[in-house]
Write an enzyme that holds these catalytic residues in place. Structure first.
Site, PDB file in Angstrom:
ATOM      1  N   GLU A  29       0.881  -1.077   0.082  1.00 44.47           N
ATOM      2  CA  GLU A  29       0.052   0.138  -0.028  1.00 44.47           C
ATOM      3  C   GLU A  29       1.096   1.282  -0.049  1.00 44.47           C
ATOM      4  O   GLU A  29       2.176   1.081   0.474  1.00 44.47           O
ATOM      5  CB  GLU A  29      -0.795   0.001   0.999  1.00 44.47           C
ATOM      6  CG  GLU A  29      -1.781  -1.157   1.246  1.00 44.47           C
ATOM      7  CD  GLU A  29      -2.646  -1.423   0.056  1.00 44.47           C
ATOM      8  OE1 GLU A  29      -3.222  -0.279  -0.614  1.00 44.47           O
ATOM      9  OE2 GLU A  29      -2.972  -2.604  -0.301  1.00 44.47           O
ATOM     10  N   ASP A 127       3.147  -3.347  -8.170  1.00 48.70           N
ATOM     11  CA  ASP A 127       4.051  -3.190  -7.013  1.00 48.70           C
ATOM     12  C   ASP A 127       5.514  -3.430  -7.338  1.00 48.70           C
ATOM     13  O   ASP A 127       6.352  -2.467  -6.800  1.00 48.70           O
ATOM     14  CB  ASP A 127       3.551  -4.528  -5.959  1.00 48.70           C
ATOM     15  CG  ASP A 127       2.363  -4.640  -5.766  1.00 48.70           C
ATOM     16  OD1 ASP A 127       1.913  -4.179  -4.519  1.00 48.70           O
ATOM     17  OD2 ASP A 127       1.245  -4.933  -6.658  1.00 48.70           O
ATOM     18  N   HIS A 185      -7.732  -3.428   0.047  1.00 49.31           N
ATOM     19  CA  HIS A 185      -6.738  -2.141   0.073  1.00 49.31           C
ATOM     20  C   HIS A 185      -6.242  -1.899   1.391  1.00 49.31           C
ATOM     21  O   HIS A 185      -5.395  -1.151   1.580  1.00 49.31           O
ATOM     22  CB  HIS A 185      -7.358  -0.785  -0.333  1.00 49.31           C
ATOM     23  CG  HIS A 185      -7.815  -0.777  -1.803  1.00 49.31           C
ATOM     24  ND1 HIS A 185      -7.097  -1.104  -2.984  1.00 49.31           N
ATOM     25  CD2 HIS A 185      -9.261  -0.479  -2.066  1.00 49.31           C
ATOM     26  CE1 HIS A 185      -7.985  -1.002  -3.854  1.00 49.31           C
ATOM     27  NE2 HIS A 185      -9.208  -0.709  -3.340  1.00 49.31           N
ATOM     28  N   ASP A 190      -5.237  -8.082   1.658  1.00 55.26           N
ATOM     29  CA  ASP A 190      -5.080  -8.247   0.272  1.00 55.26           C
ATOM     30  C   ASP A 190      -4.276  -9.470   0.078  1.00 55.26           C
ATOM     31  O   ASP A 190      -4.428 -10.299  -0.812  1.00 55.26           O
ATOM     32  CB  ASP A 190      -4.613  -6.883  -0.872  1.00 55.26           C
ATOM     33  CG  ASP A 190      -5.613  -5.851  -0.560  1.00 55.26           C
ATOM     34  OD1 ASP A 190      -6.831  -6.151  -0.342  1.00 55.26           O
ATOM     35  OD2 ASP A 190      -5.208  -4.803  -1.040  1.00 55.26           O
TER      36      ASP A 190
END
Ligand code: AMP
Ligand code: MG
Ligand code: MG
Length: 216
Positions: A29, A127, A185, A190
């Protein structure tokens, strides 16, 4: 004499043999704003699940929040999206330290002994193709080689379920008839949902291969 009838056993098919010993499911995140881009975008949560490639069970978890430094104050939008409040990142390791902690955890987990085969698994390429390289470039941090190839779970999902389909995490869960757990999220939640997708695809016979990589 005839042999007694064999007990009808509903045996689960074993998972297919994988090229890896472990899958490391990762989901960053990061700082964000609703309709504009934050520069530099910074990672604020790093969760990694170490999943055994024979059982598809989670064997160990790495989890840290990360304190952003270039834009240290989280936007209300970011907190609303991720559930991560300012006090959660306050005083947490900064990115350089957090990546060192992850490296140490991987070492302690025996992943870096040169014999254990593992690969990161993410939902999408953002990512490891965009977020980590972008932040490492900005802060002049090296990127460990183990981050340079990975499985984007959307690719095997598409191969198993339907070719050329564009899906997000929630849609994949729905199409595989899997329940969504936790908060979408939240990085750690996740990763658990991505791990369930990974396991379900394996149940359906998937042998996973790296799908994406950095070329430097
Ligand atoms: P995810 O793994 O889907 O939870 O998203 C990872 C990161 O992408 C989040 O922490 C945000 O920084 C960014 N992000 C995800 N969805 C949005 C969105 N709708 N608007 C802005 N940024 C987003
Ligand atoms: Mg994600
Ligand atoms: Mg996430």
């Amino acid at each position: 004499m005839t042999a007694p009838p064999r007990k009808e056993q509903k045996q689960r098919k074993p998972f297919p043999r994988q090229d890896y010993n472990y899958f490391l499911v990762l989901d960053f995140e990061a700082t964000c704003e609703k309709s504009t881009k934050i520069y530099p975008q910074e990672i604020i949560e790093i969760p990694v699940l170490k999943i055994h490639a024979k059982t598809f069970e989670t064997e160990a978890i790495f989890h840290t929040y990360v304190q952003p430094t270039a834009n240290p104050i989280l936007t209300p939008f970011c907190t609303e999206l991720t559930g991560i409040t300012q006090d959660v990142v306050c005083g947490k390791p900064k990115i350089e330290e957090a990546l060192k902690m992850l490296d140490k955890w991987m070492l302690d987990q025996g992943l870096l002994d040169g014999e254990t085969a593992f690969v990161f698994v993410t939902c999408g390429d953002w990512d490891l193709k965009t977020m980590l390289p972008g932040q490492c470039k900005y802060f002049r941090l090296p990127i460990a080689n183990y981050f340079k190839s990975w499985i984007n779970i959307k690719r095997p999902f598409s191969e198993v379920v339907r070719p050329n389909i564009r899906v997000d995490l929630m849609e994949m869960l729905q199409m595989l008839d899997l329940e969504h757990h936790g908060r979408h999220h939240s990085g750690i939640d996740d990763t658990k949902n991505i791990a369930n997708i990974l396991q379900e695809l394996a149940k359906r016979g998937c042998k996973f291969k790296a799908t994406s990589g950095l070329t430097y």
